[in-house]
Design a protein around this motif. Sequence first.
Motif, short mmCIF file in Angstrom:
data_model
loop_
_atom_site.label_atom_id
_atom_site.label_comp_id
_atom_site.label_asym_id
_atom_site.label_seq_id
_atom_site.Cartn_x
_atom_site.Cartn_y
_atom_site.Cartn_z
N LEU A 265 -38.30 -22.81 57.12
CA LEU A 265 -37.20 -21.87 56.98
C LEU A 265 -37.74 -20.45 57.03
CD1 LEU A 265 -35.22 -23.64 54.11
CD2 LEU A 265 -34.80 -23.76 56.57
N SER A 266 -37.15 -19.66 57.87
CA SER A 266 -37.60 -18.28 58.03
C SER A 266 -37.19 -17.46 56.81
CB SER A 266 -37.00 -17.68 59.31
OG SER A 266 -37.42 -16.34 59.46
N ARG A 267 -38.19 -16.93 56.11
CA ARG A 267 -37.94 -16.12 54.94
C ARG A 267 -37.79 -14.65 55.35
NH1 ARG A 267 -39.92 -18.33 50.10
NH2 ARG A 267 -39.22 -16.35 49.16
N LYS A 268 -36.90 -13.97 54.66
CA LYS A 268 -36.72 -12.54 54.88
C LYS A 268 -37.30 -11.79 53.69
CE LYS A 268 -32.55 -13.02 57.71
NZ LYS A 268 -31.12 -12.65 57.86
N ILE A 269 -38.34 -11.01 53.97
CA ILE A 269 -39.04 -10.27 52.93
C ILE A 269 -39.06 -8.78 53.33
CG2 ILE A 269 -41.16 -10.06 51.59
CD1 ILE A 269 -39.76 -12.74 51.28
N ASN A 294 -35.40 -4.79 47.83
CA ASN A 294 -36.33 -5.83 47.39
C ASN A 294 -35.79 -7.20 47.80
OD1 ASN A 294 -38.55 -7.02 46.25
ND2 ASN A 294 -37.88 -6.76 44.13
N VAL A 295 -35.64 -7.38 49.14
CA VAL A 295 -35.15 -8.65 49.68
C VAL A 295 -36.25 -9.69 49.56
CG1 VAL A 295 -34.26 -9.84 51.72
CG2 VAL A 295 -33.63 -7.45 51.28
N ALA A 298 -40.17 -10.07 46.14
CA ALA A 298 -41.63 -10.24 46.11
C ALA A 298 -42.33 -9.05 45.49
CB ALA A 298 -42.15 -10.45 47.53
N PHE A 299 -41.61 -7.93 45.28
CA PHE A 299 -42.22 -6.73 44.68
C PHE A 299 -41.82 -6.64 43.22
CE2 PHE A 299 -42.12 -2.18 43.60
CZ PHE A 299 -43.44 -1.87 43.85
N ASN A 300 -42.84 -6.38 42.38
CA ASN A 300 -42.64 -6.26 40.93
C ASN A 300 -42.72 -4.78 40.55
OD1 ASN A 300 -42.65 -6.36 38.13
ND2 ASN A 300 -44.00 -8.17 38.05
N ARG A 302 -42.46 -3.42 37.64
CA ARG A 302 -43.16 -3.18 36.38
C ARG A 302 -44.67 -3.04 36.60
NH1 ARG A 302 -41.36 -8.00 32.58
NH2 ARG A 302 -41.94 -9.09 34.52
N THR A 303 -45.21 -3.75 37.56
CA THR A 303 -46.66 -3.67 37.84
C THR A 303 -46.97 -2.88 39.10
OG1 THR A 303 -46.61 -5.76 39.06
CG2 THR A 303 -47.05 -5.87 36.70
N GLY A 304 -45.97 -2.71 39.97
CA GLY A 304 -46.21 -2.02 41.24
C GLY A 304 -46.96 -2.88 42.25
N VAL A 305 -46.95 -4.19 42.06
CA VAL A 305 -47.72 -5.11 42.91
C VAL A 305 -46.76 -5.95 43.74
CG1 VAL A 305 -49.37 -7.01 42.94
CG2 VAL A 305 -49.61 -5.17 41.25
N PHE A 306 -47.10 -6.10 45.02
CA PHE A 306 -46.37 -7.00 45.93
C PHE A 306 -47.17 -8.29 46.06
CE2 PHE A 306 -46.01 -8.80 50.20
CZ PHE A 306 -44.64 -9.03 50.27
N LYS A 307 -46.49 -9.43 45.88
CA LYS A 307 -47.13 -10.74 46.00
C LYS A 307 -46.51 -11.49 47.17
CE LYS A 307 -48.28 -14.89 43.32
NZ LYS A 307 -48.13 -15.57 42.01
N ALA A 308 -47.33 -11.85 48.15
CA ALA A 308 -46.83 -12.51 49.37
C ALA A 308 -46.27 -13.88 49.02
CB ALA A 308 -47.94 -12.64 50.39
N PRO A 309 -44.98 -14.12 49.27
CA PRO A 309 -44.40 -15.42 48.92
C PRO A 309 -44.71 -16.52 49.94
CG PRO A 309 -42.72 -13.99 49.80
CD PRO A 309 -43.98 -13.18 49.75
N VAL A 310 -45.01 -16.15 51.19
CA VAL A 310 -45.30 -17.12 52.25
C VAL A 310 -46.46 -16.60 53.10
CG1 VAL A 310 -42.95 -18.07 52.37
CG2 VAL A 310 -43.57 -16.10 53.78
#
Length: 398
Positions: A265-269, A294-295, A298-300, A302-310
């Motif tokens: 499934l194509s994720r939209k980030i 923030n579609v 994946a971006f937090n 509170r921490t300013g960190v982006f975590k790659a979901p895929v």
Amino acid sequence: MVVLAVAVFVMLSSCAFGCSGNTNSSELKLWNIDDQPLAVQLAAVYKELESLRCEQTTAQQQQNALHQMLITTHEKKRTKEVETTLLDYRINHEEEHNLWSSEEDSKPLVDPCYHYTVLDQAWRATNTTTKYKMCDRHAKWKGWYRLFYNGKSLQMPERCVPVNKCGTHAPLWLAGPHPKRRQGVVTRRVCGHWKKNCCAFKSTPIKVKKCRGNYFVYQFTKPTSCYLAYCADINTLVCGRCRRNQSCVSRDKINWRCKRKRRLLSRKIHFFASYPGQLSGKVNKIRYSKVLVNVGRAFNKRTGVFKAPVKGVYQFFFSTHTGRNGRKTDLWLVINGYWVAVSHTHVSSPSTVGSLSTYMTFLRRGALVFVTHNCGSSWANAASMTITFGGSLLAQRK
């Protein structure tokens, strides 16, 4: 009569010099033939006839020589024409042969998935034991084969088979995984089980290819000795019933099942955030508190960190705006602890300047991305949004 005498003398002289080859000349004397006896007159006439015969013979020889020369020239010309014709034919024939040879060599190889021999022999099954042992060394293997059991498709086992199974003493099994379809034709080792050694017989390798429809074809070769025979895994009968959207899987290589393939499934980030304030000196992680997009979450903030979901290809951008102090200002993009890109500004005059940097990379799932303020000073407010950080997923990978 004087004229006749001179003519006879000239003829006799010509014959004397031309035919007899006598170079001794006699004294020239004019005489009258009528004054000579009859015998002398007849001798003079005879000599004249001999001279005429001599001239005729010489002319005939010259004519024959000229005719022979013409024939020789004609034959040489004809021979040259024939040789030229044969040479042209040979060249054209060789070109035509080379053309057909190149066309034959350029023909694509036959796909073994559509040109194979059905091998449906019940004694090859992994659960079969027979009184009379079979040996595949006696078989004349040629081309590709597909294994069947009572008309149902199956494949070779990928694990050690007990001895005296598959209708032979040492069953041959595939010492390696079956290939995926995108791998095409692969070479795999084949082992024979004997005396508690699963690879006691290391037989000659074979070629394997996976085809559309979840079945395999094999290019079998003669085993190294007897009694060895290729096995057909009875446990893989279920694989022949798998649909195109299913794959045949097994954890223990004994029990197999059809499993539906997971659709990607194509994720939209997408995300975009800003820092509405001033920064000075070293800030390890900029906490962009104002998040506008923030579609995919994946971006937090509170921490300013982006975590790659895929897993996939991502593109990021970040910006800064320097103050009026004349110092250099550096913002760095950090991915998994590595500083990969910088947004740099340095203005000596009392003025302000902005800087925007972009970066594209491939990330695995769970990768961490943030921005650090390394030195200098940056300023922004709620309206300007000059200190920003954002990114998007461009292409997702499996």
